[in-house]
Design a protein around this motif. Structure first.
Motif, PDB file in Angstrom:
ATOM      1  N   TYR A 153       0.847  -1.200   0.000  1.00 52.34           N
ATOM      2  CA  TYR A 153       0.000   0.000   0.000  1.00 52.34           C
ATOM      3  C   TYR A 153       0.882   1.250   0.000  1.00 52.34           C
ATOM      4  O   TYR A 153       2.030   1.224   0.472  1.00 52.34           O
ATOM      5  CB  TYR A 153      -0.900   0.023   1.244  1.00 52.34           C
ATOM      6  CG  TYR A 153      -1.958  -1.060   1.267  1.00 52.34           C
ATOM      7  CD1 TYR A 153      -3.246  -0.799   0.824  1.00 52.34           C
ATOM      8  CD2 TYR A 153      -1.663  -2.329   1.755  1.00 52.34           C
ATOM      9  CE1 TYR A 153      -4.222  -1.778   0.860  1.00 52.34           C
ATOM     10  CE2 TYR A 153      -2.619  -3.321   1.785  1.00 52.34           C
ATOM     11  CZ  TYR A 153      -3.906  -3.042   1.337  1.00 52.34           C
ATOM     12  OH  TYR A 153      -4.857  -4.012   1.382  1.00 52.34           O
ATOM     13  N   LYS A 154       0.291   2.330  -0.484  1.00 51.72           N
ATOM     14  CA  LYS A 154       0.993   3.611  -0.498  1.00 51.72           C
ATOM     15  C   LYS A 154       0.067   4.689   0.049  1.00 51.72           C
ATOM     16  O   LYS A 154      -1.107   4.762  -0.309  1.00 51.72           O
ATOM     17  CB  LYS A 154       1.422   3.972  -1.923  1.00 51.72           C
ATOM     18  CG  LYS A 154       2.231   5.258  -2.040  1.00 51.72           C
ATOM     19  CD  LYS A 154       2.659   5.480  -3.484  1.00 51.72           C
ATOM     20  CE  LYS A 154       3.487   6.754  -3.633  1.00 51.72           C
ATOM     21  NZ  LYS A 154       3.887   6.967  -5.046  1.00 51.72           N
ATOM     22  N   ASN A 155       0.637   5.542   0.943  1.00 45.24           N
ATOM     23  CA  ASN A 155      -0.128   6.655   1.498  1.00 45.24           C
ATOM     24  C   ASN A 155      -0.298   7.725   0.427  1.00 45.24           C
ATOM     25  O   ASN A 155       0.675   8.154  -0.195  1.00 45.24           O
ATOM     26  CB  ASN A 155       0.590   7.223   2.721  1.00 45.24           C
ATOM     27  CG  ASN A 155      -0.266   8.209   3.478  1.00 45.24           C
ATOM     28  OD1 ASN A 155      -0.667   9.243   2.936  1.00 45.24           O
ATOM     29  ND2 ASN A 155      -0.538   7.902   4.738  1.00 45.24           N
ATOM     30  N   VAL A 156      -1.531   8.139   0.210  1.00 47.76           N
ATOM     31  CA  VAL A 156      -1.801   9.101  -0.867  1.00 47.76           C
ATOM     32  C   VAL A 156      -1.251  10.487  -0.549  1.00 47.76           C
ATOM     33  O   VAL A 156      -1.110  11.334  -1.444  1.00 47.76           O
ATOM     34  CB  VAL A 156      -3.325   9.186  -1.129  1.00 47.76           C
ATOM     35  CG1 VAL A 156      -3.840   7.863  -1.661  1.00 47.76           C
ATOM     36  CG2 VAL A 156      -4.080   9.584   0.134  1.00 47.76           C
ATOM     37  N   GLU A 157      -0.915  10.739   0.743  1.00 52.86           N
ATOM     38  CA  GLU A 157      -0.458  12.071   1.142  1.00 52.86           C
ATOM     39  C   GLU A 157       1.064  12.175   1.179  1.00 52.86           C
ATOM     40  O   GLU A 157       1.664  13.109   0.645  1.00 52.86           O
ATOM     41  CB  GLU A 157      -1.042  12.441   2.502  1.00 52.86           C
ATOM     42  CG  GLU A 157      -2.574  12.555   2.493  1.00 52.86           C
ATOM     43  CD  GLU A 157      -3.132  12.817   3.877  1.00 52.86           C
ATOM     44  OE1 GLU A 157      -2.353  12.760   4.851  1.00 52.86           O
ATOM     45  OE2 GLU A 157      -4.347  13.063   3.989  1.00 52.86           O
TER      46      GLU A 157
END
Length: 843
Positions: free
Chosen positions: A390-394
């Motif tokens: 997963y990757k943090n969108v921020e």
């Protein structure tokens, strides 16, 4: 379901063109017989051909009343047969429609629901969460779309799909929506190719069907020989060809046991209908009989023995080497979080749903909305594992989480061998308690080119999440009934041996410690394989090939195998087994197609009901056959002996009398006996062998003796009446009445070959009362209504003459009650106990 406006789908003309070119979306076509074909088959029955011949002779000799009666009998018999056949046909067609799933497609710019078999190549199919895909195709539109492909690939966790990806029929949508263009239908699909390979495994007629067919053919040959003999003797005496043919046909009609195949068909059809009302869909009515002979039940664990509700029972955190039963501790938050992140974003699997729920309840800050899945390693490997990235969108932070079989997670972790052994002890301990264990790990990776294999990532082992899927309520009683009935149980599961053994023992499975692993089983062949399959009860970590191997080995050992399964990979084993049992709720369409029985509510107890029904039907059809043999013998001998011995009235029975008896015997054996309840000892006996004949020598001898004793009673009545100056009409009336009374009493005493006729009355059977009452009413009408008396060529009888007929019939039949009393006395005195102190009655 909302889809973009640009999708118009096929129009009606394009649909028809595609259907003509590529065919329907069905794996196996069923030929449906028309009403005319049913009628023609009925008219080919030997009994009806005999009736036609007799009617023709009556017309030739000017006996128009008798000819009209025979034609009426033809109509009655044909109407009853046609009604039964057409009702069965309509029921099967209605059942097919009931089971056929609907599909959503875009046609003419609109979303419509159509039967799955009407899908054509080029159609735009829509699917959403919880829906089955019913054809192969390529995605043209999707939103957050993932599918569970376990029915095709065997992998249980879902896979995300995007535009251009391939989807397969038989899979199920886990999340989101999608539109896919159909590229393959029917046997051209991936699931269809598996299904079409099943067609090579042909289902043969059951041994009982073969035995009945052989018996009827034998009797037909005997009837032909006696027919020729009677014709010759009669023609030698009076030189009248038509009368000789009439006498011969009368005897042939009395010999031919056409009621037996009719009874078998009726028993199977009505048995299937009754089981359907119980939630047991029987796709082939003859399987009902096979059910009663089941010797081994092969069952899976999850969802069949267990509830399939994964309760999170424990968390084992490796860093602290501690186990937690409550999940609010901060020390367990990382373990729960990574277990959740390694699950699907929209969970479908019960374990993943539980992990999401626990994460929601214990997390102070829910981060699921801030991270998006950017890369996924699907469930793979033996044993399997899966990884999500997963990757943090921020802020672009990453979460790399993995879970899977503990052995797989330990294998890729950085732990030393000594540290791994410490964890393995925990795994064994949890497994021995019946818990399902998953390993959880995290990783870190900075690059953009992720490794081809997830096992190449560096993993830090976090701990174990431990689930408990409890046995179903009442499952112990179900298996107790199975064992009481003399049926063996084999548990076939994908779980590890420790977990499967514990759950099996909790469920009441005997000898669950006799276990073998799938990969070990596959190394055996020949007699070694047969020995391993026979001696082991629990089969863990099983592959589809191993399941089929078990079924084939059991059948080779002479077992009658009921295989319980729900996936596509179970289909070959389901088809190869004697009785394939699919689950109605969680079963795939291909499993249901391969199976011969579908349990609508996934309740194994329904299988016990089916086995009891099979035993009831087999017992009752045996009673019906023995009744037919016993009552045919006096008819045959009473017709033939006066002729062969040259008695004063050589033609005591005419075709009119014989067809009346046939009309009485037909419903008695095919309807009355079918309605008989199961005897109370039926499920406390071992299953019969499929190779056993439906009547052994002792049983056949009893029926013959019953028939001969009744014959003696009839011939005694014949001679008694003649010696006392009785006319032909008086003699015929006395003999005919005695035979009818004997028939009624025989139908009562043969309700059980062990319990007394009085005890049998406790088993209510209103049809028996109705048929026998109607028979007696018609008898008295024949005796006392002049027009009927003249037609049947009998005299009226006085009360004392009727009483004498009743007494003679009672002595001719009810002696059998003494035989049954001796049989019960011997059984009680012997005190033969088996199992848990039960008298095993083979009567």
């Amino acid at each position: 379901m909302e889809v973009p406006n640009q999708f118009k789908g096929l129009n009606n003309t394009e649909v028809e063109k595609s259907r003509i070119k590529h065919g329907d979306n069905s794996i196996e076509g069923h030929k449906k017989s028309s009403g005319l074909a049913l009628l023609l088959n009925i008219l080919k029955e030997p009994m009806l051909l005999l009736l036609f011949a007799i009617s023709a002779i009556y017309l030739l000799i000017g006996e128009y009343g008798e000819a009209l009666f025979m034609l009426a009998a033809i109509v009655a018999v044909s109407a009853i047969s046609f009604y039964q056949d057409s009702r069965s046909k309509k029921a099967l067609e209605a059942l097919e429609k009931l089971n056929e799933p609907l599909s959503s497609v875009i046609r003419n710019g609109k979303v419509v629901q159509i039967p799955t078999n009407e899908i054509v190549i080029g159609d735009l199919c829509l699917t959403e969460e919880g829906k089955y895909l019913n054809a192969d195709g390529r995605i043209v539109y999707s939103t957050d779309f993932s599918v569970n492909e376990s029915s095709v690939t065997g992998e249980s966790l879902s896979v995300y799909k995007g535009i251009g990806d391939k989807v397969y029929g038989g899979t199920i949508t886990v999340s989101g929506i999608a539109v896919f263009e159909v590229e393959e239908i029917g046997i051209g699909t991936k699931i269809g190719k598996i299904g079409s390979s099943l067609l090579a495994i042909e289902k043969e007629d059951s041994p009982l069907q073969q035995q009945i067919r052989k018996f009827v053919k034998t009797m037909a040959v005997v009837g032909l020989v006696i027919f020729l003999l009677v014709c010759a003797v009669h023609y030698y005496n009076n030189r009248n060809l038509l009368e000789s043919l009439l006498n011969g046909l009368t005897l042939a009609m009395s010999i031919l046991p056409e009621e037996i195949p009719v009874a078998f068909t009726t028993f199977m059809a009505l048995g299937s209908w009754k089981l359907m009302k119980e939630g047991i869909i029987v796709k082939q009515s003859s399987v009902v009989e096979t059910l009663g002979s089941t010797t081994v039940i092969c069952t899976d664990k999850t969802g069949t023995i267990t509830e399939n509700i994964m309760q999170l029972k424990y968390l084992y955190e490796y860093a602290s080497d501690k186990t937690y039963e409550t999940f609010g501790d901060t020390v367990t938050s990382e373990l729960i979080s990574y277990a959740m992140w390694s699950s699907e974003p929209v969970p479908f699997d019960p374990m993943e749903k539980t992990l999401h729920e626990v994460y929601s309840s214990m997390s102070k800050k829910d981060l699921r909305g801030k991270f998006s899945l950017i890369y996924e390693y699907p469930l793979e490997g033996k044993p399997p594992m899966m990884t999500h990235i997963y990757k943090n969108v921020e802020d672009s932070r990453r979460i790399i989480a993995a879970k899977g079989a503990p052995e797989a997670i330990l294998r890729v972790s950085t732990l030393s061998e000594e540290e791994k052994e410490k964890v393995r002890k925990w795994i064994r301990d949890f497994g021995s308690e019946g818990y399902r264990v998953l390993g959880v790990a995290k990783s870190h990776f900075e690059g953009e080119e992720f490794p081809e294999k997830q096992q190449s990532l560096p993993f830090v082992f976090l701990g174990l999440v431990v689930f408990y899927d409890p046995p179903k309520k009442g499952i112990q009683d179900v298996f107790k009934q199975i064992y009481d009935a003399g049926i063996k149980v084999k548990v076939i599961t994908g779980d590890n041996a420790d977990t499967a053994k514990s759950i099996s023992m909790q469920a009441g499975i005997l000898d669950a410690d006799r276990a073998i692993d799938g990969k070990d089983l596959m190394t055996y062949s020949g007699s070694e394989l047969l020995g391993k399959v026979k001696e082991n009860v629990l089969f863990s970590r099983m592959y589809p090939e191993a399941k089929l191997k078990i079924v084939k080995a059991l059948k080779e050992e002479g077992e009658v195998v009921a295989m319980v399964g729900d996936g596509v990979n179970d289909a070959p084993a389901l088809k190869a087994s004697d009785i394939g049992v699919a689950m109605g709720n969680k079963g795939t369409e291909i499993a249901k197609s391969a199976a011969s029985i579908v349990l609508t509510n996934d309740d194994l107890n329904k299988l016990i009901i089916g086995i009891a029904s099979g035993r009831r039907i087999y017992s009752n059809i045996k009673k019906a056959v023995q009744y037919i043999i016993s009552i045919h013998i006096p008819i045959i001998l009473t017709v033939s002996i006066p002729l062969f011995l040259g008695w004063i009235f050589p033609q005591i029975f005419t075709p009119v009398h014989v067809i009346f008896l046939e009309l009485v015997m037909g419903p008695t054996c095919s309807i009355v006996y079918e309605n008989e309840p199961i005897e109370k000892n039926a499920m406390l006996q071992g299953p019969r062998k499929m190779t056993d004949t439906f009547l052994n020598g002792r049983e056949l001898s009893i029926s013959i003796i019953q028939g001969l004793v009744i014959t003696c009673g009839l011939l005694f009545m014949y001679q008694y009446t003649v010696q006392n100056g009785g006319s032909e009409e008086k003699t015929r009336a006395m003999v005919f009445s005695t035979l009818i009374f004997s028939n009624v009493l025989l139908s009562l005493t043969n309700r059980s070959f062990y319990y007394s006729v009085i005890e049998s009355f406790r088993n209510k059977n209103m049809l028996l009362l109705a048929v026998n009452s109607l028979t007696l009413i018609i008898l008295f009408m024949i005796l006392f209504i002049p027009a009927m008396s003249n037609f049947f060529k009998v005299d009226s009888l006085a009360i004392n003459e009727i009483g004498f007929s009743v007494i003679t019939a009672s002595l001719s039949v009810l002696w059998f009650e003494g035989y049954k009393w001796i049989k019960r006395t011997k059984a009680n005195n012997a005190k033969v106990f088996k199992g848990k102190g039960k008298i095993i009655d083979r009567g």
